[in-house]
Design a protein around this motif. Structure first.
Motif, short mmCIF file in Angstrom:
data_model
loop_
_atom_site.label_atom_id
_atom_site.label_comp_id
_atom_site.label_asym_id
_atom_site.label_seq_id
_atom_site.Cartn_x
_atom_site.Cartn_y
_atom_site.Cartn_z
N LEU A 43 -8.91 15.97 -1.59
CA LEU A 43 -7.62 16.63 -1.49
C LEU A 43 -6.54 15.58 -1.64
O LEU A 43 -6.50 14.61 -0.87
CB LEU A 43 -7.48 17.33 -0.13
CG LEU A 43 -8.47 18.45 0.17
CD1 LEU A 43 -8.25 18.98 1.58
CD2 LEU A 43 -8.33 19.57 -0.85
N PRO A 44 -5.67 15.70 -2.62
CA PRO A 44 -4.64 14.69 -2.86
C PRO A 44 -3.80 14.44 -1.61
O PRO A 44 -3.27 15.40 -1.03
CB PRO A 44 -3.81 15.28 -4.00
CG PRO A 44 -4.73 16.23 -4.68
CD PRO A 44 -5.59 16.80 -3.60
N PRO A 45 -3.68 13.19 -1.18
CA PRO A 45 -2.83 12.90 -0.01
C PRO A 45 -1.38 13.25 -0.30
O PRO A 45 -0.93 13.21 -1.44
CB PRO A 45 -3.01 11.38 0.18
CG PRO A 45 -4.23 11.03 -0.58
CD PRO A 45 -4.33 11.99 -1.70
N GLY A 46 -0.67 13.58 0.76
CA GLY A 46 0.76 13.84 0.62
C GLY A 46 1.12 15.28 0.41
O GLY A 46 2.25 15.68 0.67
N MET A 105 2.37 5.89 5.21
CA MET A 105 2.24 4.81 6.18
C MET A 105 0.93 4.94 6.95
O MET A 105 0.21 3.96 7.15
CB MET A 105 3.43 4.84 7.15
CG MET A 105 3.35 3.80 8.26
SD MET A 105 3.46 2.10 7.68
CE MET A 105 5.22 1.99 7.38
N GLY A 106 0.59 6.14 7.38
CA GLY A 106 -0.66 6.33 8.11
C GLY A 106 -1.87 6.00 7.26
O GLY A 106 -2.81 5.32 7.72
N LEU A 107 -1.87 6.43 6.01
CA LEU A 107 -3.00 6.14 5.13
C LEU A 107 -3.04 4.65 4.80
O LEU A 107 -4.13 4.05 4.71
CB LEU A 107 -2.88 6.96 3.85
CG LEU A 107 -4.02 6.81 2.82
CD1 LEU A 107 -5.37 7.09 3.46
CD2 LEU A 107 -3.79 7.74 1.63
N ALA A 108 -1.88 4.04 4.62
CA ALA A 108 -1.84 2.60 4.35
C ALA A 108 -2.43 1.80 5.50
O ALA A 108 -3.17 0.83 5.29
CB ALA A 108 -0.40 2.17 4.09
N TRP A 141 0.84 -1.20 0.00
CA TRP A 141 0.00 0.00 0.00
C TRP A 141 0.87 1.26 0.00
O TRP A 141 0.59 2.23 -0.72
CB TRP A 141 -0.93 0.00 1.20
CG TRP A 141 -2.20 -0.77 0.97
CD1 TRP A 141 -2.48 -2.04 1.38
CD2 TRP A 141 -3.35 -0.32 0.27
NE1 TRP A 141 -3.73 -2.42 0.99
CE2 TRP A 141 -4.30 -1.38 0.30
CE3 TRP A 141 -3.69 0.85 -0.37
CZ2 TRP A 141 -5.56 -1.27 -0.30
CZ3 TRP A 141 -4.94 0.97 -0.97
CH2 TRP A 141 -5.86 -0.09 -0.93
N VAL A 142 1.93 1.27 0.81
CA VAL A 142 2.82 2.44 0.85
C VAL A 142 3.44 2.68 -0.53
O VAL A 142 3.49 3.82 -1.02
CB VAL A 142 3.92 2.25 1.91
CG1 VAL A 142 4.95 3.36 1.83
CG2 VAL A 142 3.30 2.22 3.31
N SER A 169 -4.72 2.79 7.55
CA SER A 169 -6.17 3.01 7.52
C SER A 169 -6.83 2.10 6.49
O SER A 169 -7.85 1.46 6.76
CB SER A 169 -6.47 4.47 7.24
OG SER A 169 -7.85 4.69 7.09
N LEU A 170 -6.25 2.02 5.30
CA LEU A 170 -6.86 1.24 4.22
C LEU A 170 -6.71 -0.26 4.44
O LEU A 170 -7.61 -1.03 4.11
CB LEU A 170 -6.25 1.66 2.88
CG LEU A 170 -6.56 3.11 2.47
CD1 LEU A 170 -5.81 3.49 1.21
CD2 LEU A 170 -8.06 3.31 2.28
N THR A 171 -5.60 -0.69 5.01
CA THR A 171 -5.49 -2.11 5.33
C THR A 171 -6.47 -2.47 6.44
O THR A 171 -6.98 -3.60 6.48
CB THR A 171 -4.05 -2.47 5.76
OG1 THR A 171 -3.64 -1.61 6.83
CG2 THR A 171 -3.08 -2.34 4.61
N GLY A 172 -6.75 -1.53 7.33
CA GLY A 172 -7.76 -1.77 8.35
C GLY A 172 -9.14 -1.96 7.75
O GLY A 172 -9.93 -2.81 8.20
#
Length: 893
Positions: free
Chosen positions: A101-104, A113-116, A82-83, A118-121
């Motif tokens: 809003l585009p992440p990053g 890492m934080g967004l990854a 994901w990262v 969240s999405l793996t969760g």
């Protein structure tokens, strides 16, 4: 179709289940018995062994058995995928429905890492119904969420492709495809009120054992799960037992202990449970104080070495003194630096506190400009050098090889690092293909390490069960803590991706289902003990963090006639458990400082501290207690004054510069020296806060140059700088250092002391204060004539400082005494002289000093003053006064 069997609730379910299984003992080896939790499985195996001894027992599993996927990618690999995908996206417009809003953008490094996570969760939650993001997008296609989930599904495709390139398959895909189950075993669902929807596909031929009478059959689905009808039923409070409202988890645990003691319940008959982790910990302590050894199976320690790994990761990112100190807080670091962790921490902390040392370069520079405590500075530098050497090897070898080398040093027997080595092996193949900085691998490791295990104490008498385990406990007396909303039933979803409505549409567990499940469990646990047992339910008004808690909705499940009574009981005001206790300070609550007997050597500046407060004098100058501030990022008042003193001292030691009479020449010299001092301490990387303070000092030095040029023009010339002296007063050595001694062209002699603080006033008023009829002396100065004197205005005064007055006694004939003030404003940079200072003033100051010396020799440091202008020891007062919070065993006034 599953076969439902209703075992009733005339007694606890575990006994009924054991009887049903033993009646089919020949079939047991071919059974797969499913229980809700691992703890329930342990209880069943123990019950079968006790009832039948050696028999071929069935295999006992939890619902998670059906979702077990050994062939799936490790969690860390999926997180890394994901990262990689998130960081590779340059154009976020195709995913705007999910990310307007585009992440990053404008975010700190590490956002992916934080967004990854969240999405793996989200994907892990969807595995409950064997769904992938694409499946969820199809189900939600006609809802307002449809476009958002389609965007997430598009990202999922990229992640699956990335995993495939690494020769892995995601757990979500494996679960969605389904796992093979041994078809030769007959599946028995044993009191499982809730399980993931993905498990249903394996249960079409299962036997479903339900802990309820057949008359309740309409309230269960075909797999034995309570249906929504349970949320509409009245739940009768226990007739034998109680419902108790308490103030907080601590009082709740104390009440539970009191209930068990009053009932006289033995440990064999007692069932103790808590839906609240904080209360479970309090139960362990409360029962432990009464001799009951309890074990909380739900309280798992963090993975071994995880905390050390996090500290090492910080040092790898920033190899500075602060991070080194944190790393030295762990015993494992001792293997990397040859022991002496405490001494090394003290050395590094002292360097940071005294010199604002940030790194090894700072320590090396500091060592060249001071002779103070060179051993500590050397130890501090050696510590950073050793740790940085290990860091360099770690960075050179990479995270996997580097961590393996470190673990072999800090855990040579492999007693705590087994799980880490397994993780390293599982991710090694991807690490060879993906070049990532070692810090990211440590982040992945810390994020995905399994929790540690705990061995129950051998002498425990009871386990604290969680909510789902309680139904399988056979004891006659049930005590349940944590009966609050959000705990029973569990809190509704707060996930922004999966709110309650979305969870329903996707067939995931949701609030209504949990409500029905917990309503059934509470009803059943009360019913099985209605005729032969007892149930006590406890709840709290506030949590361990002080948050207000509400009673569980299950406790309010009644008819309109009884509801007001329950509301009155459950929402009544209740005093905190300690509200009626008066605070008393007996000896056990008082701090007892050490009595230190050492040969006194008194500094001339410390007499003011004794006159202000003898006990604070003792703490500061005898016991050596001070409050360090190593975390500061700017100079404090002490730092600022020290730097100013260094600059003007070096100027005065320059034979040519000290005689400059032109303001510009003096200003240029001190400004250049200021830059040199800053470079000595901070090198080329001066912190912003110090740069600001440097400019403030530069302005003061400019004002100093103007005043100094004027004094030189008036005939004053510097004769001596930083002159040390000693006075013998009744056998005690009094030491001091005079900042500046001057001689005038006409022969007069003047002594000046530099003052950089903002509180330095006229010299005389800094040394003695007036006395009027209403003056109230501090207790330690009552009836002490030696402190009394007469001011230059002829009015009675008392001494509060002896510094400048004792310069006269130490240096002989002095014509003028005073301060050279280097204040914060132009008006505060000036000479302040003690007009009218006389031999009588000198003799009076000596008499006062002689009295203080006698007090110190006799160890008279009590009582402390009630009020002081500046209190460095307020933290010891515990909200009271030092006299009330301290027990002093030394001398008394």
């Amino acid at each position: 179709m599953p076969e439902r069997v209703f075992l009733g609730w005339h007694r606890p379910f575990l006994g009924l289940l054991t009887e049903w299984l033993l009646a089919r003992r020949e079939e047991l080896p071919g059974m797969l018995v499913v229980v809700p939790t691992a703890q329930a499985g342990r209880l069943l195996r123990e019950a079968l062994a006790e009832a039948a001894g050696g028999l071929l027992a069935p295999r006992v599993v939890t619902p998670g058995h059906f979702l077990h996927t050994e062939e799936a990618a490790p969690e860390a690999i999926e997180l890394l995928a994901w990262v990689e995908v998130l960081e590779s996206i340059g154009d976020w417009s195709p995913y705007a429905a999910a990310f307007p809003l585009p992440p990053g953008e404008d975010e700190a490094p590490g956002w992916a890492m934080g967004l990854a996570k969240s999405l793996t969760g989200v994907r892990k939650s969807l595995q409950e119904n064997a769904l992938m993001l694409a499946d969820a997008a199809r189900r939600l296609g006609k809802t307002v969420e449809g476009e958002r989930w389609e965007a997430l599904a598009a990202l999922e495709v990229k992640v699956e492709q990335q995993l495939k390139r690494w020769r892995f398959e995601s757990r979500s895909r494996v679960v969605a495809r389904g796992t093979e189950i041994d078809a030769t075993r007959r599946i028995v669902l044993a009191g499982v009120p809730d399980f993931p929807a993905a498990v249903v596909r394996h249960l079409s031929e299962a036997i479903v054992l339900i802990g309820a009478p057949g008359s309740e059959a309409g309230l269960f689905d075909e797999f034995g799960r309570p249906v929504v009808g349970w949320t509409e039923r009245k739940i009768a409070w226990p007739e034998s037992g109680s419902v108790t409202l308490t103030a907080d988890p601590r009082q709740q645990a104390a009440e539970a202990m009191q209930i068990a003691a009053t009932a006289g319940t033995s440990s064999d008959d007692l069932v103790l449970g808590s839906a609240d982790e904080a209360t479970a910990g309090e139960l362990v302590r409360a029962f432990g104080r009464s001799g009951w050894v309890l074990h909380d199976p739900a309280h798992l320690p963090p993975a071994p070495l995880k905390a050390w790994l996090a500290a090492w990761r910080q040092f790898v990112s920033r190899p500075d003194a602060a991070e080194a100190i944190d790393l030295l807080g762990y015993a494992e670091t001792g293997a990397l630096i040859g022991g002496k962790r405490a001494q090394r921490v003290m050395a590094l902390s002292a360097a940071r506190d005294q010199w604002l040392a940030r790194d090894r370069d700072d320590l090396q520079r500091i060592a060249t400009v001071t002779s103070r405590n060179p051993e500590a500075l050397q130890l501090a530098e050696e510590t950073l050098e050793s740790l940085q050497r290990h860091r360099a090897v770690f960075l050179r070898e990479g995270a996997h090889a580097g961590l393996s080398r470190l673990l072999e040093r800090i855990d040579p027997r492999g007693e705590r690092s087994g799980a880490i080595f397994e993780w390293l092996d599982a991710t090694a193949s991807v690490a060879e293909e993906v070049r990532r900085e070692p810090g990211l691998w440590i982040d992945l490791l810390c994020s995905t390490l399994p929790e540690g295990t705990v061995v129950p104490p051998e002498d425990r008498v009871l386990d604290i069960q969680g909510w789902l385990e309680l139904f399988h406990e056979p004891g006659k007396h049930l005590i349940v803590c944590g009966m609050n909303e959000g705990l029973v039933p569990g809190r509704a979803s707060s996930d922004a991706w999966l709110p309650e409505g979305t969870r329903r549409l996707l067939g995931l567990s949701h609030d209504a289902a949990r409500h029905a499940r917990d309503a059934y469990l509470l009803t059943a646990m009360i019913e099985v003990r209605r005729n032969d047992g007892r149930v006590d339910l406890l709840l709290a008004k506030t949590g361990s963090d002080g948050d207000v808690l509400l009673p569980s909705r299950l406790l309010l499940a009644t008819d309109e006639g009884e509801l007001p009574l329950r509301v009155k009981k459950l929402f009544r005001e209740i005093e905190p458990p300690d509200s009626s206790l008066a605070w008393t300070l007996d000896e056990i609550w008082r701090w007892k400082p050490p009595v230190i007997d050492k040969e006194p050597r008194i500094g001339v500046t410390t007499f003011a501290d004794y006159l202000a407060c003898p006990f604070r004098f003792y703490l500061k100058h005898i016991a050596g207690m001070s409050e360090p501030d190593p975390e500061r990022v700017e100079w404090n008042q002490r730092d600022f004054g020290n730097v100013a003193h260094i600059i003007v001292e070096r100027w005065a030691l320059d034979g040519e510069a000290k005689d400059f009479s032109k303001e510009a020449a003096i200003e240029a010299w001190v400004h250049e020296e200021l830059d040199r001092v800053i470079a000595e301490r901070f090198g080329s990387k001066v912190p912003l806060a110090i740069r600001i303070q440097r400019e403030s000092m530069r302005q003061r030095l400019s004002w100093f140059a103007r005043i100094q040029a004027g004094e030189r023009e008036r005939g004053w010339q510097i004769a001596e700088v930083e002159t040390k002296f000693e006075l013998d007063i009744d056998g005690v050595t009094v030491v001091g250092r005079v900042d500046r001694i001057e001689r005038h062209d006409d022969g007069r002699r003047r002594v000046l002391d530099y003052k950089t603080g903002t509180t330095a006033g006229p010299v005389e008023s800094s040394h003695r204060t007036g006395i009027v009829a209403s003056t109230r002396f501090p207790a330690h100065l009552e009836n002490v004539p030696q402190i009394l004197c007469t001011g230059s205005d002829g009015k009675p005064k008392r001494w509060k400082n002896l510094q400048v007055a004792l310069y006269s006694a130490a240096l002989g004939d002095v014509d003028e005494l005073g301060y050279f003030q280097l204040g914060a404003t132009e008006g505060d940079v000036k000479l302040s002289l003690w007009d009218g200072f006389s031999i009588a003033d000198r003799d009076s100051a000596l008499a006062c000093a002689r009295w203080i010396v006698g007090q110190v020799k006799n160890q008279v440091f009590w009582p402390p003053a009630e009020k002081v202008d500046f209190d460095d020891y307020a933290v010891l007062e515990l909200g009271r006064s030092l006299g009330e919070s301290v027990t002093w065993k030394g001398g008394a006034a």
